[in-house]
Design a protein around this motif. Sequence first.
Motif, PDB file in Angstrom:
ATOM      1  N   GLU A 247     -37.312 -21.235 -26.753  1.00 35.65           N
ATOM      2  CA  GLU A 247     -36.937 -21.965 -27.971  1.00 35.65           C
ATOM      3  C   GLU A 247     -36.355 -23.335 -27.624  1.00 35.65           C
ATOM      4  OE1 GLU A 247     -37.407 -18.112 -28.022  1.00 35.65           O
ATOM      5  OE2 GLU A 247     -35.331 -18.612 -27.525  1.00 35.65           O
ATOM      6  N   GLU A 248     -35.505 -23.367 -26.575  1.00 35.34           N
ATOM      7  CA  GLU A 248     -34.879 -24.640 -26.200  1.00 35.34           C
ATOM      8  C   GLU A 248     -35.926 -25.631 -25.694  1.00 35.34           C
ATOM      9  OE1 GLU A 248     -31.284 -26.405 -23.417  1.00 35.34           O
ATOM     10  OE2 GLU A 248     -31.265 -24.293 -23.941  1.00 35.34           O
ATOM     11  N   LEU A 249     -36.911 -25.102 -24.975  1.00 42.71           N
ATOM     12  CA  LEU A 249     -37.970 -25.982 -24.453  1.00 42.71           C
ATOM     13  C   LEU A 249     -38.827 -26.527 -25.600  1.00 42.71           C
ATOM     14  CD1 LEU A 249     -39.036 -27.101 -21.793  1.00 42.71           C
ATOM     15  CD2 LEU A 249     -40.658 -25.245 -21.735  1.00 42.71           C
ATOM     16  N   GLU A 250     -39.119 -25.644 -26.566  1.00 43.54           N
ATOM     17  CA  GLU A 250     -39.898 -26.097 -27.726  1.00 43.54           C
ATOM     18  C   GLU A 250     -39.157 -27.206 -28.470  1.00 43.54           C
ATOM     19  OE1 GLU A 250     -42.936 -25.241 -28.379  1.00 43.54           O
ATOM     20  OE2 GLU A 250     -43.002 -23.735 -26.790  1.00 43.54           O
ATOM     21  N   GLY A 251     -37.818 -27.090 -28.496  1.00 39.11           N
ATOM     22  CA  GLY A 251     -37.002 -28.069 -29.217  1.00 39.11           C
ATOM     23  C   GLY A 251     -36.855 -29.389 -28.487  1.00 39.11           C
ATOM     24  N   SER A 252     -37.213 -29.417 -27.183  1.00 40.32           N
ATOM     25  CA  SER A 252     -37.094 -30.670 -26.426  1.00 40.32           C
ATOM     26  C   SER A 252     -38.320 -31.541 -26.714  1.00 40.32           C
ATOM     27  CB  SER A 252     -37.015 -30.381 -24.920  1.00 40.32           C
ATOM     28  OG  SER A 252     -38.307 -30.087 -24.424  1.00 40.32           O
ATOM     29  N   ASP A 253     -38.248 -32.795 -26.344  1.00 36.53           N
ATOM     30  CA  ASP A 253     -39.394 -33.666 -26.619  1.00 36.53           C
ATOM     31  C   ASP A 253     -40.373 -33.706 -25.448  1.00 36.53           C
ATOM     32  OD1 ASP A 253     -37.845 -35.002 -24.860  1.00 36.53           O
ATOM     33  OD2 ASP A 253     -37.530 -36.817 -26.067  1.00 36.53           O
ATOM     34  N   MET A 254     -40.215 -32.734 -24.539  1.00 36.56           N
ATOM     35  CA  MET A 254     -41.138 -32.664 -23.399  1.00 36.56           C
ATOM     36  C   MET A 254     -42.495 -32.132 -23.846  1.00 36.56           C
ATOM     37  SD  MET A 254     -39.494 -31.086 -20.008  1.00 36.56           S
ATOM     38  CE  MET A 254     -41.108 -30.729 -19.382  1.00 36.56           C
ATOM     39  N   GLU A 255     -43.537 -32.738 -23.358  1.00 39.31           N
ATOM     40  CA  GLU A 255     -44.867 -32.233 -23.679  1.00 39.31           C
ATOM     41  C   GLU A 255     -45.110 -30.994 -22.828  1.00 39.31           C
ATOM     42  OE1 GLU A 255     -49.404 -33.810 -23.415  1.00 39.31           O
ATOM     43  OE2 GLU A 255     -47.841 -35.309 -23.719  1.00 39.31           O
ATOM     44  N   ARG A 256     -45.573 -29.944 -23.447  1.00 43.54           N
ATOM     45  CA  ARG A 256     -45.798 -28.697 -22.721  1.00 43.54           C
ATOM     46  C   ARG A 256     -46.956 -28.827 -21.740  1.00 43.54           C
ATOM     47  NH1 ARG A 256     -44.124 -25.284 -20.357  1.00 43.54           N
ATOM     48  NH2 ARG A 256     -42.991 -24.061 -21.856  1.00 43.54           N
ATOM     49  N   GLN A 257     -46.631 -28.614 -20.453  1.00 50.93           N
ATOM     50  CA  GLN A 257     -47.657 -28.700 -19.419  1.00 50.93           C
ATOM     51  C   GLN A 257     -48.403 -27.375 -19.356  1.00 50.93           C
ATOM     52  OE1 GLN A 257     -46.223 -31.413 -15.977  1.00 50.93           O
ATOM     53  NE2 GLN A 257     -46.490 -29.406 -15.142  1.00 50.93           N
ATOM     54  N   LEU A 258     -49.687 -27.433 -19.094  1.00 49.46           N
ATOM     55  CA  LEU A 258     -50.481 -26.201 -19.019  1.00 49.46           C
ATOM     56  C   LEU A 258     -49.970 -25.318 -17.887  1.00 49.46           C
ATOM     57  CD1 LEU A 258     -52.896 -24.439 -19.721  1.00 49.46           C
ATOM     58  CD2 LEU A 258     -54.331 -25.927 -18.321  1.00 49.46           C
ATOM     59  N   ILE A 259     -49.834 -25.901 -16.693  1.00 46.45           N
ATOM     60  CA  ILE A 259     -49.330 -25.169 -15.531  1.00 46.45           C
ATOM     61  C   ILE A 259     -47.986 -25.765 -15.128  1.00 46.45           C
ATOM     62  CG2 ILE A 259     -49.742 -24.654 -13.072  1.00 46.45           C
ATOM     63  CD1 ILE A 259     -51.545 -23.142 -15.002  1.00 46.45           C
ATOM     64  N   THR A 260     -47.010 -24.894 -14.914  1.00 49.37           N
ATOM     65  CA  THR A 260     -45.668 -25.363 -14.526  1.00 49.37           C
ATOM     66  C   THR A 260     -45.554 -25.502 -13.015  1.00 49.37           C
ATOM     67  OG1 THR A 260     -44.683 -24.369 -16.468  1.00 49.37           O
ATOM     68  CG2 THR A 260     -43.203 -24.791 -14.628  1.00 49.37           C
ATOM     69  N   GLY A 261     -46.068 -24.523 -12.300  1.00 51.73           N
ATOM     70  CA  GLY A 261     -45.922 -24.596 -10.841  1.00 51.73           C
ATOM     71  C   GLY A 261     -46.881 -23.695 -10.093  1.00 51.73           C
ATOM     72  N   ILE A 262     -46.947 -23.936  -8.788  1.00 56.02           N
ATOM     73  CA  ILE A 262     -47.801 -23.158  -7.882  1.00 56.02           C
ATOM     74  C   ILE A 262     -46.925 -22.629  -6.758  1.00 56.02           C
ATOM     75  CG2 ILE A 262     -49.744 -23.280  -6.267  1.00 56.02           C
ATOM     76  CD1 ILE A 262     -50.753 -25.636  -8.119  1.00 56.02           C
ATOM     77  N   ALA A 263     -46.960 -21.315  -6.547  1.00 55.55           N
ATOM     78  CA  ALA A 263     -46.129 -20.700  -5.503  1.00 55.55           C
ATOM     79  C   ALA A 263     -47.018 -20.029  -4.466  1.00 55.55           C
ATOM     80  CB  ALA A 263     -45.179 -19.673  -6.121  1.00 55.55           C
ATOM     81  N   ALA A 264     -46.527 -19.998  -3.234  1.00 54.79           N
ATOM     82  CA  ALA A 264     -47.262 -19.331  -2.146  1.00 54.79           C
ATOM     83  C   ALA A 264     -46.329 -18.351  -1.456  1.00 54.79           C
ATOM     84  CB  ALA A 264     -47.756 -20.370  -1.144  1.00 54.79           C
ATOM     85  N   ASP A 265     -46.844 -17.178  -1.115  1.00 56.16           N
ATOM     86  CA  ASP A 265     -46.036 -16.157  -0.443  1.00 56.16           C
ATOM     87  C   ASP A 265     -46.838 -15.566   0.707  1.00 56.16           C
ATOM     88  OD1 ASP A 265     -44.276 -14.222   0.287  1.00 56.16           O
ATOM     89  OD2 ASP A 265     -44.283 -13.123  -1.612  1.00 56.16           O
ATOM     90  N   LYS A 266     -46.325 -15.807   1.927  1.00 50.42           N
ATOM     91  CA  LYS A 266     -47.026 -15.277   3.112  1.00 50.42           C
ATOM     92  C   LYS A 266     -46.477 -13.910   3.534  1.00 50.42           C
ATOM     93  CE  LYS A 266     -48.444 -19.649   5.251  1.00 50.42           C
ATOM     94  NZ  LYS A 266     -48.334 -20.491   6.435  1.00 50.42           N
ATOM     95  N   ASN A 267     -45.504 -13.386   2.788  1.00 51.05           N
ATOM     96  CA  ASN A 267     -44.903 -12.100   3.165  1.00 51.05           C
ATOM     97  C   ASN A 267     -45.640 -10.928   2.539  1.00 51.05           C
ATOM     98  OD1 ASN A 267     -42.761 -13.348   4.623  1.00 51.05           O
ATOM     99  ND2 ASN A 267     -41.845 -13.889   2.659  1.00 51.05           N
ATOM    100  N   GLU A 268     -46.958 -11.006   2.533  1.00 49.60           N
ATOM    101  CA  GLU A 268     -47.776  -9.953   1.924  1.00 49.60           C
ATOM    102  C   GLU A 268     -48.654  -9.309   2.997  1.00 49.60           C
ATOM    103  OE1 GLU A 268     -48.486  -9.238  -1.679  1.00 49.60           O
ATOM    104  OE2 GLU A 268     -46.535 -10.179  -1.931  1.00 49.60           O
ATOM    105  N   ALA A 269     -48.981  -8.055   2.782  1.00 49.26           N
ATOM    106  CA  ALA A 269     -49.934  -7.369   3.658  1.00 49.26           C
ATOM    107  C   ALA A 269     -50.896  -6.581   2.781  1.00 49.26           C
ATOM    108  CB  ALA A 269     -49.201  -6.438   4.608  1.00 49.26           C
ATOM    109  N   LYS A 270     -52.146  -6.469   3.253  1.00 53.59           N
ATOM    110  CA  LYS A 270     -53.184  -5.817   2.451  1.00 53.59           C
ATOM    111  C   LYS A 270     -53.582  -4.485   3.089  1.00 53.59           C
ATOM    112  CE  LYS A 270     -57.483  -7.350   2.657  1.00 53.59           C
ATOM    113  NZ  LYS A 270     -58.783  -8.018   2.462  1.00 53.59           N
ATOM    114  N   VAL A 271     -53.706  -3.461   2.259  1.00 49.73           N
ATOM    115  CA  VAL A 271     -54.120  -2.134   2.747  1.00 49.73           C
ATOM    116  C   VAL A 271     -55.337  -1.698   1.940  1.00 49.73           C
ATOM    117  CG1 VAL A 271     -53.443   0.283   3.050  1.00 49.73           C
ATOM    118  CG2 VAL A 271     -51.722  -1.521   3.301  1.00 49.73           C
ATOM    119  N   THR A 272     -56.373  -1.215   2.634  1.00 50.27           N
ATOM    120  CA  THR A 272     -57.555  -0.670   1.952  1.00 50.27           C
ATOM    121  C   THR A 272     -57.770   0.768   2.409  1.00 50.27           C
ATOM    122  OG1 THR A 272     -58.591  -2.853   1.846  1.00 50.27           O
ATOM    123  CG2 THR A 272     -60.039  -0.958   1.538  1.00 50.27           C
TER     124      THR A 272
END
Length: 414
Positions: A247-272
């Motif tokens: 609600e506070e963001l909607e009330g600001s005059d900032m234009e809503r960006q489609l994407i806010t941020g990009i995060a990367a996490d290398k602490n993952e492991a894959k199991v099949t």
Amino acid sequence: MKFGGTSMAGTERIRRVAGIVKRQQEAGHEVAVVVSAMAGETDRLVNFCREANALYDPAEYDVVVASGEQVTSGLLALTLQALGCKARSWLGWQVPIKTDDAHAKARIEEIDAEALIASMASGEIAVIPGFQGVSPEGRVTTLGRGGSDTSAVAVAAAVKADRCDIYTDVDGVYTTDPRIVAKAKKLPLVTYEEMLELASVGSKVLQTRSVSLAMKEKVRVQVLSSFIDENAPAADTLPGTMIVSDEELEGSDMERQLITGIAADKNEAKVTLTRIADRPGAVASIFGPLAEANINVDMIIQNIAKDKGETDVTFTVPQADLVRAQALLEERKEAIGYFRMIAEGNVAKISVVGVGMRSHAGVASTMFRALADRGINIQAISTSEIKVSVLIDADETELAVRVLHTAYELDAAA
């Protein structure tokens, strides 16, 4: 106000922190400060516990590791007194910050802030060690690594603070890690939901629990840098990043960006797990035991071979839990009925996050096309209402982040 370990690392830095705190009080605020242990101190204390007893009692572990924050809270109170401020430290049991009895990973149940509020109203600066509380049995507890952020938000909620300023070694939340993308932009406002997603997918700025608590208690959180000049203006005028409600963001005059941020996490492991019988309960026999062992499973993909009545299941776990997960699944091989287990540690999770996704189509396809154009192979995909995550080879992490940052037009103008 909350200061992390790097801000508290040594007398000189504590003196700098005291100066920042004093300026806020001089600006007419009632101030409570939550501090972390000095950088590296908690690791040192954890190692002592391991050396003393590899199968240590978590309650005694808490007694040892909580001492790091006790030292910095006392030192900051002393330093503030030396600057002419009225200040005192409040240990977790003195406030009191009441938690459950899950030692080493306790959760805050309530904070009796009456005495704290009275002390602050009298012009005293309250200095509180982060990360610690007291169990129903009256024993010291700790909230798990990174718990000082949660302590700060909980104290802010308990004293009904106007704002909770979290000082870190970065000066706000960026569209991605500025060390990977030099053109990353600092965001003036981010919603709780976006910050929660960013924190959960690898952004190290705030601990996930602290963000969910801020969202629940409606605490306005500001992320700032503690590495600012002695004569810099007070935090009220410093442009950090404010974590706010939708609600506070909607009330600001900032234009809503489609994407806010990009995060990367290398602490993952894959199991099949291959060739599991395609029958009801097969998947439950995999994930039930992992849940009981407190191993978090993130992405899950199930491929069904209709003609053979068999299925392959691929999922990710935190890298630190990979060996335990493998041992557990090996132990239950017969009950689960898989043919082969393939584990891989060299993977990374890349996520794009933004509330704007709710009302815009094509976010995922932009991601897939941008990665394909650079020859980056996607191994797994998971989505939520405001997030798309993909699993890729860890060696391609930086390239993927840069490519996506450009694809979503997040690069700051030169």
